[in-house]
Design a protein around this motif. Structure first.
Motif, PDB file in Angstrom:
ATOM      1  N   LEU A  91      39.752  51.013  43.030  1.00 49.60           N
ATOM      2  CA  LEU A  91      39.806  49.803  42.208  1.00 49.60           C
ATOM      3  C   LEU A  91      41.096  49.078  42.558  1.00 49.60           C
ATOM      4  CD1 LEU A  91      38.781  51.482  38.823  1.00 49.60           C
ATOM      5  CD2 LEU A  91      37.288  50.491  40.570  1.00 49.60           C
ATOM      6  N   LEU A  92      40.952  47.927  43.193  1.00 49.73           N
ATOM      7  CA  LEU A  92      42.116  47.158  43.624  1.00 49.73           C
ATOM      8  C   LEU A  92      42.644  46.360  42.445  1.00 49.73           C
ATOM      9  CD1 LEU A  92      43.939  46.275  45.939  1.00 49.73           C
ATOM     10  CD2 LEU A  92      42.287  44.461  46.434  1.00 49.73           C
ATOM     11  N   ASP A  93      43.903  46.596  42.083  1.00 49.88           N
ATOM     12  CA  ASP A  93      44.465  45.957  40.888  1.00 49.88           C
ATOM     13  C   ASP A  93      45.452  44.844  41.196  1.00 49.88           C
ATOM     14  OD1 ASP A  93      43.003  47.473  39.067  1.00 49.88           O
ATOM     15  OD2 ASP A  93      44.470  49.106  39.082  1.00 49.88           O
ATOM     16  N   GLY A  94      45.788  44.651  42.469  1.00 46.97           N
ATOM     17  CA  GLY A  94      46.675  43.534  42.775  1.00 46.97           C
ATOM     18  C   GLY A  94      47.586  43.772  43.955  1.00 46.97           C
ATOM     19  N   LEU A  95      48.394  42.762  44.226  1.00 39.36           N
ATOM     20  CA  LEU A  95      49.369  42.846  45.313  1.00 39.36           C
ATOM     21  C   LEU A  95      50.760  43.088  44.732  1.00 39.36           C
ATOM     22  CD1 LEU A  95      48.539  39.875  47.748  1.00 39.36           C
ATOM     23  CD2 LEU A  95      47.640  42.219  47.737  1.00 39.36           C
ATOM     24  N   PRO A 191      48.370  40.465  39.597  1.00 45.61           N
ATOM     25  CA  PRO A 191      47.187  41.252  39.221  1.00 45.61           C
ATOM     26  C   PRO A 191      45.902  40.649  39.801  1.00 45.61           C
ATOM     27  CG  PRO A 191      48.439  40.504  37.278  1.00 45.61           C
ATOM     28  CD  PRO A 191      48.949  39.748  38.456  1.00 45.61           C
ATOM     29  N   LEU A 192      44.972  41.507  40.068  1.00 46.37           N
ATOM     30  CA  LEU A 192      43.629  41.100  40.506  1.00 46.37           C
ATOM     31  C   LEU A 192      42.628  41.776  39.583  1.00 46.37           C
ATOM     32  CD1 LEU A 192      43.161  41.536  44.356  1.00 46.37           C
ATOM     33  CD2 LEU A 192      42.853  39.435  43.059  1.00 46.37           C
ATOM     34  N   ARG A 193      41.573  41.055  39.212  1.00 44.61           N
ATOM     35  CA  ARG A 193      40.520  41.737  38.468  1.00 44.61           C
ATOM     36  C   ARG A 193      39.167  41.133  38.802  1.00 44.61           C
ATOM     37  NH1 ARG A 193      39.513  39.306  33.162  1.00 44.61           N
ATOM     38  NH2 ARG A 193      40.450  37.250  33.248  1.00 44.61           N
ATOM     39  N   GLU A 194      38.156  41.940  38.558  1.00 42.11           N
ATOM     40  CA  GLU A 194      36.798  41.549  38.851  1.00 42.11           C
ATOM     41  C   GLU A 194      36.203  40.982  37.581  1.00 42.11           C
ATOM     42  OE1 GLU A 194      34.428  43.968  42.131  1.00 42.11           O
ATOM     43  OE2 GLU A 194      34.401  44.929  40.182  1.00 42.11           O
ATOM     44  N   VAL A 195      35.687  39.757  37.637  1.00 47.10           N
ATOM     45  CA  VAL A 195      35.092  39.165  36.440  1.00 47.10           C
ATOM     46  C   VAL A 195      33.682  38.678  36.740  1.00 47.10           C
ATOM     47  CG1 VAL A 195      37.285  38.450  35.405  1.00 47.10           C
ATOM     48  CG2 VAL A 195      36.081  36.892  36.944  1.00 47.10           C
ATOM     49  N   ALA A 196      32.852  38.743  35.710  1.00 46.14           N
ATOM     50  CA  ALA A 196      31.483  38.274  35.839  1.00 46.14           C
ATOM     51  C   ALA A 196      31.431  36.777  35.617  1.00 46.14           C
ATOM     52  CB  ALA A 196      30.598  38.988  34.829  1.00 46.14           C
TER      53      ALA A 196
ATOM     54  N   VAL B 195      39.404  37.790  40.822  1.00 53.12           N
ATOM     55  CA  VAL B 195      40.316  36.672  40.582  1.00 53.12           C
ATOM     56  C   VAL B 195      41.725  37.191  40.323  1.00 53.12           C
ATOM     57  CG1 VAL B 195      38.551  35.096  39.699  1.00 53.12           C
ATOM     58  CG2 VAL B 195      39.770  36.609  38.133  1.00 53.12           C
ATOM     59  N   ALA B 196      42.687  36.384  40.734  1.00 50.48           N
ATOM     60  CA  ALA B 196      44.089  36.745  40.513  1.00 50.48           C
ATOM     61  C   ALA B 196      44.508  36.309  39.119  1.00 50.48           C
ATOM     62  CB  ALA B 196      44.965  36.074  41.559  1.00 50.48           C
ATOM     63  N   GLY B 197      45.283  37.147  38.466  1.00 52.58           N
ATOM     64  CA  GLY B 197      45.878  36.782  37.184  1.00 52.58           C
ATOM     65  C   GLY B 197      47.231  36.124  37.403  1.00 52.58           C
ATOM     66  N   ASP B 198      47.952  35.862  36.317  1.00 51.26           N
ATOM     67  CA  ASP B 198      49.275  35.248  36.435  1.00 51.26           C
ATOM     68  C   ASP B 198      50.246  36.198  37.126  1.00 51.26           C
ATOM     69  OD1 ASP B 198      48.426  32.990  35.119  1.00 51.26           O
ATOM     70  OD2 ASP B 198      48.989  33.752  33.139  1.00 51.26           O
ATOM     71  N   PRO B 199      51.001  35.695  38.093  1.00 48.81           N
ATOM     72  CA  PRO B 199      52.000  36.541  38.763  1.00 48.81           C
ATOM     73  C   PRO B 199      53.023  37.071  37.760  1.00 48.81           C
ATOM     74  CG  PRO B 199      51.658  34.488  39.968  1.00 48.81           C
ATOM     75  CD  PRO B 199      50.935  34.343  38.661  1.00 48.81           C
ATOM     76  N   VAL B 200      53.424  38.328  37.941  1.00 53.27           N
ATOM     77  CA  VAL B 200      54.366  38.984  37.026  1.00 53.27           C
ATOM     78  C   VAL B 200      55.682  39.227  37.778  1.00 53.27           C
ATOM     79  CG1 VAL B 200      54.779  41.025  35.598  1.00 53.27           C
ATOM     80  CG2 VAL B 200      52.434  40.169  35.908  1.00 53.27           C
ATOM     81  N   GLY B 215      49.050  29.878  44.228  1.00 47.72           N
ATOM     82  CA  GLY B 215      47.703  29.442  44.589  1.00 47.72           C
ATOM     83  C   GLY B 215      46.787  30.540  45.090  1.00 47.72           C
ATOM     84  N   TRP B 216      47.301  31.761  45.188  1.00 44.32           N
ATOM     85  CA  TRP B 216      46.532  32.833  45.820  1.00 44.32           C
ATOM     86  C   TRP B 216      45.317  33.246  45.010  1.00 44.32           C
ATOM     87  CZ3 TRP B 216      46.070  38.323  44.790  1.00 44.32           C
ATOM     88  CH2 TRP B 216      45.544  39.051  45.858  1.00 44.32           C
TER      89      TRP B 216
END
Lengths: 218, 218
Positions: A91-95, A191-196, B195-200, B215-216
């Motif tokens: 599960l990829l949660d972000g960079l 953060p990255l998340r999967e949304v419907a 989708v990317a969330g707000d950068p932390v 913009g990522w």
């Protein structure tokens, strides 16, 4: 010694997390939670020394995972014979954006299970198909036509025990070296998340959208 | 014969899509587009008949993919010797909700590459690390400290040619059997996207958020 300390539950020397052991996670609850959050696993089978990695839908059922595929698939037929496999969920949660290339990385939750599958039959197979459906979209099974005898024959259902499993979790921000902190570079994580998205009715659909679809992964 | 028709470019009997061949895709542009859209691949290595499947960051570089990992990882050391591998990227695009369990499925775009990696060194290795960074987050490389000699030594960079690759794409709604159409069941599909969330920002961050982060993947 240090590596043993970081061994995940049910891990062996094969699944012990060798790299960055501080990312290994020990509790069984985390193992279950990651498996329960994922929709797709990557499953390996080896034929004449050549590995193949295929995506599969799955569900956790207690201390095993259930996987279904086509009876006509050579890979599934191989797995049904108990050939060694590896089942991986990521599960990829972000960079993670560090100030150096070397410390830049990704946040993720990951599970790797080694073992051999057994093929399920009869009532166990029927129940497993429901469990997989309930995992992917709770509530759906009661609305759809269950598999016919012919469709069941075309479906292979495998179970893989969670006996030999490792868990890795990487979360939060970067861990920059002291000497990089002066750099004028934004550091943090994204953060990255999967949304419907909005459900799309089939062109021949005449029925109202059920709540369990509307609320899924929103 | 029919299978040959559906062979993906660069496919062999090993990567030819045997199941549901209508999902096989033939053009090279689709292969490239899927690889360019993904962030994580699942890579296999076999040790004594046991496959291991690990998630890796990667980038496409023309007709090959670039992968990086730790020089200290036994799996990467094995791959660097040219042991047969499988590199799989799966982009999950949603659930397909048919009126029967059997026709219910997932939408996805998938690539499977078989082959052997070669280890990159010198300038090729330096360039590959930039290519991977540019793929994951365009614009980042110019802001971060490049790897030191010691960090480079701790990093293994592999290239895998796209010579033997297959592509599968499943999109759109369900394909229910005629006899299931009467059922009072909502049918359609539910899209999924990352989708990317707000950068932390990191707790020690003092710098403004760059546009390329903002913009990522929004």
């Amino acid at each position: 010694m240090a590596q043993d300390t970081f061994a995940a539950p049910g891990s062996t020397t094969r699944t012990r997390v060798r790299r960055i052991p501080e990312k290994a996670v020990q509790d069984r609850g985390t193992l279950h939670a990651i498996l329960d959050a994922g929709l797709v696993a990557h499953l390996a089978v080896v034929e004449d020394g050549q590995p193949f990695v295929v995506p599969v839908g799955y569900a956790r059922d207690g201390e095993r995972v259930l996987i279904h595929g086509s009876s006509g698939s050579r890979l599934f037929r191989d797995l049904a014979t108990g050939t060694p496999t590896c089942f991986t969920v990521t599960l990829l949660d972000g960079l993670v954006l560090a100030r150096s290339a070397f410390e830049s990385s990704m946040n993720y939750r990951g599970v790797m299970v080694l073992g051999r599958c057994v093929e399920l039959t009869g009532q166990e197979k029927d129940d497993a198909l429901r469990t997989i459906s309930d995992h992917l979209l709770p509530g759906r099974w009661d609305d759809i036509r269950p598999p016919s005898r012919k469709e069941l024959a075309a479906t292979c259902v495998l179970a893989l025990p969670l006996d030999e499993a490792s868990v890795k979790v990487s979360a939060g921000g970067p861990d920059d070296a002291e000497e990089d902190l002066f750099r004028p570079t934004w550091a943090g994580h994204v953060p990255l998340r999967e949304v419907a998205g909005d459900p799309v009715p089939a062109s021949d659909n005449r029925d109202p959208l059920p709540d369990y679809v509307l609320g899924w992964r929103q």
